[in-house]
Design an enzyme around this catalytic site. Structure first.
Site, PDB file in Angstrom:
ATOM      1  N   HIS A 154       0.837  -1.204   0.000  1.00 16.92           N
ATOM      2  CA  HIS A 154       0.000   0.000   0.000  1.00 16.92           C
ATOM      3  C   HIS A 154       0.871   1.254   0.000  1.00 16.92           C
ATOM      4  O   HIS A 154       0.659   2.172  -0.799  1.00 16.92           O
ATOM      5  CB  HIS A 154      -0.902  -0.024   1.238  1.00 16.92           C
ATOM      6  CG  HIS A 154      -1.754   1.191   1.410  1.00 16.92           C
ATOM      7  ND1 HIS A 154      -3.116   1.193   1.196  1.00 16.92           N
ATOM      8  CD2 HIS A 154      -1.447   2.466   1.784  1.00 16.92           C
ATOM      9  CE1 HIS A 154      -3.602   2.404   1.428  1.00 16.92           C
ATOM     10  NE2 HIS A 154      -2.604   3.190   1.791  1.00 16.92           N
ATOM     11  N   GLU A 155       1.850   1.273   0.898  1.00 18.26           N
ATOM     12  CA  GLU A 155       2.713   2.449   0.999  1.00 18.26           C
ATOM     13  C   GLU A 155       3.612   2.596  -0.220  1.00 18.26           C
ATOM     14  O   GLU A 155       3.924   3.709  -0.648  1.00 18.26           O
ATOM     15  CB  GLU A 155       3.560   2.376   2.278  1.00 18.26           C
ATOM     16  CG  GLU A 155       2.758   2.402   3.569  1.00 18.26           C
ATOM     17  CD  GLU A 155       1.863   3.617   3.671  1.00 18.26           C
ATOM     18  OE1 GLU A 155       2.239   4.700   3.150  1.00 18.26           O
ATOM     19  OE2 GLU A 155       0.779   3.512   4.267  1.00 18.26           O
ATOM     20  N   HIS A 201       1.951   4.625  -2.828  1.00 19.41           N
ATOM     21  CA  HIS A 201       2.146   6.069  -2.659  1.00 19.41           C
ATOM     22  C   HIS A 201       3.554   6.480  -3.092  1.00 19.41           C
ATOM     23  O   HIS A 201       3.736   7.448  -3.840  1.00 19.41           O
ATOM     24  CB  HIS A 201       1.978   6.445  -1.182  1.00 19.41           C
ATOM     25  CG  HIS A 201       0.581   6.325  -0.669  1.00 19.41           C
ATOM     26  ND1 HIS A 201      -0.500   6.878  -1.313  1.00 19.41           N
ATOM     27  CD2 HIS A 201       0.091   5.725   0.448  1.00 19.41           C
ATOM     28  CE1 HIS A 201      -1.599   6.622  -0.622  1.00 19.41           C
ATOM     29  NE2 HIS A 201      -1.274   5.921   0.446  1.00 19.41           N
ATOM     30  N   ASP A 221      -5.940   8.935   3.194  1.00 16.42           N
ATOM     31  CA  ASP A 221      -5.716   9.146   1.769  1.00 16.42           C
ATOM     32  C   ASP A 221      -6.912   9.824   1.105  1.00 16.42           C
ATOM     33  O   ASP A 221      -6.754  10.670   0.213  1.00 16.42           O
ATOM     34  CB  ASP A 221      -5.440   7.804   1.083  1.00 16.42           C
ATOM     35  CG  ASP A 221      -4.187   7.133   1.617  1.00 16.42           C
ATOM     36  OD1 ASP A 221      -3.284   7.862   2.069  1.00 16.42           O
ATOM     37  OD2 ASP A 221      -4.115   5.893   1.597  1.00 16.42           O
TER      38      ASP A 221
END
Length: 388
Positions: free
Chosen positions: A77-78, A81, A173
């Site tokens: 997930h990170e 980003h 987010d």
């Protein structure tokens, strides 16, 4: 999951134990993650052991395996980003996995609403893809088997992460996506940040209320309450920080080093501290910075106000200013015509209490970080006392 831009006090801060790099991005593990790992290992281990008829050690081993899988999902997930941000030229200082999931630390904000939106949605998009893949695996695997249970839990956790992070409030987010939308509509990043921050506080309050209702109805186990309430508190604080940053950033254009820098009052090297302070008082310049000069009148150092204040009054007639001065060469410098944005970048890059303000090769004054803080947050700092 969150994205953070670097603050002035964080550059030398180590967010956790460095465990290597992933696609060139530094990866850190916060000690608080151990608490989450222990909690999930026990809870899921007992659940899996009971459902599959396993012994306690085997159940806990499965629980630990789920923790590893969950950490992998958070990391992906990170990375969504981080890699998207890097694609658009935004530096990524690292990814930290912690108690509440993780965050990606970037060295600056997105340059446009479009980039802000894409970077914000990249993480939830990765979680959604993982959730769909895990759901497909759950349906394909035999029921009440170990792999089926692990796939099911990964599907649920990733879907929850994706949906929860899309809630429209900072620091989530979805809050950054909302900020991008408001920014695009108003052409003002600060308005977008403040709007998303206030909605983030509403999300935090709603989370706390939901936790209480779930407990009262027997849906949520009491053991999970502290963690969920910690999530709500963290969201509230993150939203408040976003609101504060928006208000501070809006005042950057007010930064004028020509007015903000304190003037220099030259005193020859070897001058007693008490005499130097007397000359400053006699000149009617209580805010002036005492500058230690050589025999030719060139400034060599400036008196550190905190060090000078720490000297007992009875010792000041016998102590030279040199003893409580800092060399100009050891202080960061700023050109007097630097704009507010560049001033804050310098402060972030070189945190300190004093900055030498120059015009060409001449020193025209000294900026005290306390004066800058007072300008940017007058209400917050009005009741504070600073060493001058």
């Amino acid at each position: 999951m969150q994205q953070r831009t670097e603050s002035p006090r964080r550059r030398d801060h180590r967010p956790g134990l460095s465990v290597g790099r992933v696609f060139g991005v530094p990866l850190y593990l916060n000690a608080s993650m151990l608490l989450l790992a222990l909690l999930i290992t026990i809870l899921y281990g007992e659940f899996a052991g009971h459902r599959l008829g396993l012994s306690p050690p085997a159940g806990y081993l499965i629980g630990f395996g789920f923790v590893v899988s969950l950490l992998g999902s958070v990391l992906l997930h990170e990375l969504g980003h981080a890699l998207t941000a890097r694609r658009y030229g935004i530096g990524v200082r690292g990814i930290t996995l912690e108690l509440l999931g993780g965050y990606t630390e970037m060295d600056r904000d997105a340059p446009s609403p479009r980039v802000d939106l894409l970077v914000s949605l990249a993480g939830p998009a990765v979680s959604a893809v993982l959730g769909v893949a895990a759901t497909a695996a759950t349906l394909a695997l035999p029921d009440r088997t170990l792999l089926n249970q692990l796939a099911f839990q990964l599907a649920v956790s990733n879907v929850i992460v994706a949906v929860f992070n899309l809630l429209p409030g900072l620091p989530l987010d979805g809050g950054r996506a909302l900020r991008a939308a408001v920014w695009a509509a108003t052409r003002d990043r600060h308005v977008g940040t403040e709007v998303a921050g206030w909605i983030g506080r509403a999300v935090a309050a709603g989370t706390a209320v939901l936790v209480i209702l779930l407990v009262l109805n027997g849906i949520l186990a009491p053991l999970a309450v502290p963690l969920m309430l910690l999530v709500a508190v963290t969201l509230w604080r993150g939203a408040g920080q976003s609101i504060r940053i928006a208000r501070v950033s809006r005042r950057f254009p007010l930064i004028d080093l020509a007015r903000l820098a304190r003037p220099l009052l030259p005193v020859p090297t070897g001058t007693p501290l008490a005499e130097a302070q007397r000359r400053r008082d006699a000149a009617g310049q209580p805010q002036a910075v005492l500058a230690v000069t050589d025999s030719a009148g060139r400034p060599l150092a400036v008196v550190d106000p905190a060090a000078a204040a720490a000297v007992p009054v009875e010792r000041r007639p016998w102590l030279a200013v040199d003893a409580v001065a800092r060399s100009l060469a050891g202080l960061p410098t700023m050109p007097v015509d630097l704009d507010g944005e560049r001033v804050m970048e310098t402060v972030q890059t070189h945190p300190g209490a004093q900055y030498v303000v120059t015009a060409g090769e001449n020193v025209v004054g000294v900026l005290h970080i306390a004066d800058l803080a007072q300008l940017l947050e007058p209400r917050r700092n009005s009741n504070r006392k600073w060493n001058t």
